[in-house]
Design a protein around this motif. Structure first.
Motif, short mmCIF file in Angstrom:
data_model
loop_
_atom_site.label_atom_id
_atom_site.label_comp_id
_atom_site.label_asym_id
_atom_site.label_seq_id
_atom_site.Cartn_x
_atom_site.Cartn_y
_atom_site.Cartn_z
N SER A 488 4.97 -59.28 44.39
CA SER A 488 3.70 -59.99 44.25
C SER A 488 2.78 -59.75 45.44
CB SER A 488 3.95 -61.50 44.09
OG SER A 488 4.40 -62.08 45.30
N GLY A 489 3.35 -59.45 46.59
CA GLY A 489 2.54 -59.23 47.77
C GLY A 489 1.94 -57.85 47.86
N VAL A 490 2.41 -56.92 47.04
CA VAL A 490 1.92 -55.54 47.11
C VAL A 490 1.45 -55.06 45.74
CG1 VAL A 490 3.36 -54.94 49.07
CG2 VAL A 490 4.27 -54.63 46.77
N GLY A 491 1.07 -56.00 44.89
CA GLY A 491 0.64 -55.65 43.54
C GLY A 491 -0.82 -55.32 43.45
N ALA A 492 -1.40 -55.57 42.28
CA ALA A 492 -2.80 -55.24 42.04
C ALA A 492 -3.74 -56.01 42.96
CB ALA A 492 -3.15 -55.52 40.57
N THR A 493 -3.35 -57.25 43.29
CA THR A 493 -4.09 -58.06 44.27
C THR A 493 -3.17 -58.32 45.45
OG1 THR A 493 -5.29 -59.13 42.45
CG2 THR A 493 -5.43 -60.15 44.63
N PRO A 494 -3.13 -57.41 46.42
CA PRO A 494 -2.16 -57.53 47.50
C PRO A 494 -2.44 -58.71 48.42
CG PRO A 494 -3.65 -55.73 47.92
CD PRO A 494 -3.95 -56.20 46.53
N SER A 495 -1.39 -59.23 49.01
CA SER A 495 -1.52 -60.32 49.97
C SER A 495 -2.07 -59.80 51.29
CB SER A 495 -0.15 -60.97 50.19
OG SER A 495 -0.20 -61.87 51.29
N ALA A 496 -2.66 -60.71 52.07
CA ALA A 496 -3.10 -60.37 53.42
C ALA A 496 -1.92 -60.18 54.35
CB ALA A 496 -4.02 -61.46 53.96
N SER A 497 -0.76 -60.63 53.94
CA SER A 497 0.44 -60.55 54.77
C SER A 497 1.53 -59.72 54.11
CB SER A 497 1.02 -61.95 55.03
OG SER A 497 0.36 -62.61 56.06
N VAL A 498 2.24 -59.00 54.93
CA VAL A 498 3.52 -58.42 54.52
C VAL A 498 4.61 -59.42 54.91
CG1 VAL A 498 5.18 -56.58 55.02
CG2 VAL A 498 2.76 -56.04 54.75
N LEU A 499 5.61 -59.59 54.07
CA LEU A 499 6.74 -60.45 54.41
C LEU A 499 7.73 -59.64 55.24
CD1 LEU A 499 7.42 -62.55 51.19
CD2 LEU A 499 6.13 -63.17 53.24
N VAL A 500 7.79 -59.96 56.52
CA VAL A 500 8.65 -59.24 57.46
C VAL A 500 10.00 -59.94 57.49
CG1 VAL A 500 8.93 -58.47 59.83
CG2 VAL A 500 6.65 -58.55 58.80
N PRO A 501 11.10 -59.22 57.20
CA PRO A 501 12.40 -59.89 57.06
C PRO A 501 13.18 -59.98 58.37
CG PRO A 501 12.59 -57.61 56.38
CD PRO A 501 11.15 -57.81 56.77
N SER A 502 14.17 -60.83 58.34
CA SER A 502 15.15 -60.90 59.41
C SER A 502 16.03 -59.66 59.38
CB SER A 502 16.01 -62.16 59.24
OG SER A 502 16.62 -62.15 57.95
N SER A 503 16.91 -59.54 60.34
CA SER A 503 17.74 -58.34 60.48
C SER A 503 18.69 -58.13 59.31
CB SER A 503 18.57 -58.42 61.77
OG SER A 503 19.42 -59.55 61.75
N THR A 504 18.83 -59.13 58.45
CA THR A 504 19.76 -59.03 57.33
C THR A 504 19.18 -58.32 56.11
OG1 THR A 504 19.04 -61.25 56.68
CG2 THR A 504 21.05 -61.08 58.01
N LEU A 505 17.89 -57.98 56.15
CA LEU A 505 17.25 -57.41 54.97
C LEU A 505 16.33 -56.26 55.38
CD1 LEU A 505 17.05 -58.45 51.80
CD2 LEU A 505 14.67 -58.77 52.44
N THR A 506 16.29 -55.23 54.55
CA THR A 506 15.33 -54.13 54.70
C THR A 506 14.80 -53.75 53.32
OG1 THR A 506 17.09 -52.47 54.53
CG2 THR A 506 16.43 -53.16 56.76
N TYR A 507 13.59 -53.19 53.29
CA TYR A 507 13.07 -52.71 52.01
C TYR A 507 11.96 -51.71 52.26
CZ TYR A 507 9.19 -56.13 52.47
OH TYR A 507 8.10 -56.86 52.90
#
Length: 591
Positions: A488-507
């Motif tokens: 939802s954050g990188v779709g047709a209407t992107p968010s002003a923020s990227v969700l930056v994860p903790s060390s347990t997650l990457t994408y």
């Protein structure tokens, strides 16, 4: 037969009598045609935006052309220097008004934020601000607190105590909000304001309309704006224009907390490759709008936007943090009640030089130096002294600097080392609630962390990074929900923020793919995230309420409320002798 109102009939009668009265008033032996027309009246408007409580010099610069094809960094900002700059510029005009395009307060440094931005309002009262458009950050502490800011008093609406150093009298200037509506359909603050100059036939009046951006609900905690509606900006402006004209406005000036940016930001008085969310608003504006003073993007520009069948529309923005002032000059014909010409120029508010770990930033003789105004410096100093015990306390040590961006960052930030530090701290702080993953919104990180020579980090530094006072919330989500939230954050209407994860997650964000299928290589502890499994996820309270457009984060189950985000970061830094700054991005972007 159409009936005329009493006021209309009176005006009509006056119109019929006008020739007779004019003839009677003509001196003997003179003809009406010999009466001189009034010359244009010059009025100055001094404008700034996105002050964000920077009452002390922020140790920041503005870029300024050096006259040789390059640029120089000018040390700028600070309330005492801003006051002197405004005083000096007012001396250039017989008539002037001082205005702001929003975000005077919140997301502020410690010396203002610790005291609920009361000192920032005190500064603005002292420097003679006339009007301020309501920005999105004005709503950070909710409707009740914003009304207290306008009206004064010591009612407690937040976790912090009001009136710690003085009885708070409220803002002497007027907040304007033409597109923010309450439950009964009226505006939360007045939509418009007037300021007049001169007398008789030479009198001129400026009409101001102020408003915040329609997207405010996605930028602040929903609980604080419950019951408010944020309407279309252009519709509100166009509705206000005839009202101002009827009230006698000779010029219409819009103060809007929305903006854009130049492609090349080296010249604050240019309009190179201008783009931004304000453009569709400008395209719909009445031709009777003379000037638009904008903000929100923290960018500086002076633009003349072409209009069919009308003079170009003057669009301005003065950057942020009180580092620049826009000097506008309007020549107004009081006879025809319209603007003859409009010009603008951004001017740096040069302050003292300073030194950082990156070297010295010296003053330049290319622009004026504005000495600190004594009364403002004394007033600000009182709050700086009160905040120093909090600010100077060491909370931990870092292995190096923690910037907001990675060295290869493009225009779309994917979160820097400081974002990852924050996410890790929030995960650690909520392990007892079962947290396995934490996310930090990149736009919620307000500054980098630059430790001292020995790696020491102070409370004041981390407060500047996270000044909002959010609490932490941990909820349960399926892997599929987590992926959908990221999508939802990188779709047709992107968010002003990227969700930056903790060390347990990457994408990875693959922008070459279709919306809804751009999140790839989503891994938890090095293994593909199980879309059917359940995970405990921690975010701050702003995100938990759907902030930055991530509404899916409010849909998790089994919520557990944690402590303050700032406390989590302090605990993370103090838990070890030296905390290692993350060295590898956890979010990869494919363009």
């Amino acid at each position: 037969m159409t009936r005329l109102s009493t006021r209309t009939r009176a005006l009509s009668a006056a119109a019929l009598l006008a020739p007779l009265l004019a003839a009677c008033a003509t001196p003997q032996g003179a003809s009406p045609s010999s009466t001189k027309a009034q010359p244009p009246v010059e009025v100055g408007i001094l404008a700034f935006n996105d002050f964000h409580g920077n009452i002390a010099a922020p140790k920041a610069t503005v870029s300024w052309p050096d006259g040789q094809g390059g640029t120089v960094k000018v040390p700028a900002g600070g309330a005492a220097h801003l006051a002197s700059a405004l005083d000096a510029l007012r001396q250039e005009f017989r008539y002037s008004a001082t205005v702001s395009a929003g975000d005077l307060i919140s997301a502020s440094p410690l010396a203002s934020s610790l005291f609920l931005d009361e000192p920032s309002i005190g500064v603005m009262n002292r420097i003679g601000l006339d009007f301020n458009a309501v920005g999105n950050h004005e709503f950070d502490r909710g409707r009740a607190e914003l009304l207290r800011v306008q009206n004064g008093g010591c009612e407690k609406n937040t976790q912090r105590e009001p009136c710690q150093l003085e009885q708070f009298a409220g803002a002497n200037f007027r907040y304007l909000s033409a597109s923010t509506y309450t439950e009964d359909g009226t505006t939360l603050f007045p939509a418009t304001g007037l300021k007049s100059f001169g007398e008789g036939a030479a009198k001129v009046t400026l009409g101001f309309v102020g408003l915040t951006l329609k997207g405010t609900p996605s930028l602040v905690s929903p609980g604080g704006i419950a019951g408010l509606t944020f309407g279309d900006e252009a519709e509100a402006i166009n509705r206000a224009v005839p009202v101002l004209r009827r009230e006698g406005a000779d010029a219409v000036i819009v103060l809007i907390h929305q903006g854009g940016a130049q492609a090349d930001t080296s010249d604050p008085n240019a309009c190179d490759g201008f783009t931004g969310d304000i453009q569709p608003i400008l395209d719909k504006l009445s031709s009777k709008v003379d000037v638009v003073i904008s903000g929100h993007t923290h960018q500086a520009y002076i633009c003349e936007m072409p209009r069919e069948g009308a003079a170009p529309l003057l669009l301005t923005s003065a950057g942020s943090y009180g580092r620049m002032v826009t000097r506008l000059t309007l020549d107004i014909d009081p006879t025809s009640d319209h603007v003859v010409s409009a010009q603008a120029r951004n001017l740096p508010v040069q302050s003292e030089g300073y030194t950082t770990s990156r070297g010295e930033v010296a003053q330049t003789d290319l622009v004026p130096v504005y000495p600190a105004r004594a009364d403002i410096a004394q007033y600000v100093g009182r709050y700086l002294d009160a905040a120093s015990a909090y600010s100077e306390r060491t909370v931990g040590h870092l292995s190096g600097g923690a910037p907001r961006d990675w060295p290869d960052a493009q225009e779309d930030r994917k979160g820097g080392p400081v974002d990852q530090l924050i996410a890790d701290s929030q995960l650690a702080a909520t392990r007892a609630a079962g947290a396995q993953i934490a996310f930090m919104n990149s736009a919620g990180v307000r500054a980098p962390i630059e430790p001292g020579a020995d790696g020491a980090v102070t409370f004041g530094q981390i407060f500047t990074v996270q000044p909002f006072g959010n609490t932490l919330m941990t909820r349960t989500f399926t892997g599929a929900q987590i992926k959908a939230i990221l999508e939802s954050g990188v779709g047709a209407t992107p968010s002003a923020s990227v969700l930056v994860p903790s060390s347990t997650l990457t994408y990875t964000i693959d922008r070459t793919r279709h919306a809804g299928d751009r999140i790839t290589q989503l891994a938890f502890n090095g293994q593909p995230l199980d879309l059917a499994a359940r995970y405990r996820v921690t975010v701050n309270s702003f995100l938990d309420q759907g902030g930055d457009g991530y509404v899916g984060l409010s849909e998790g189950t089994n919520p557990t409320v944690g402590g303050l985000d700032l406390d989590a970061l302090e605990a993370w830094l103090s838990a070890v002798p030296v905390r290692t700054v993350p060295e590898t991005p956890r979010v990869r972007v494919i363009e």
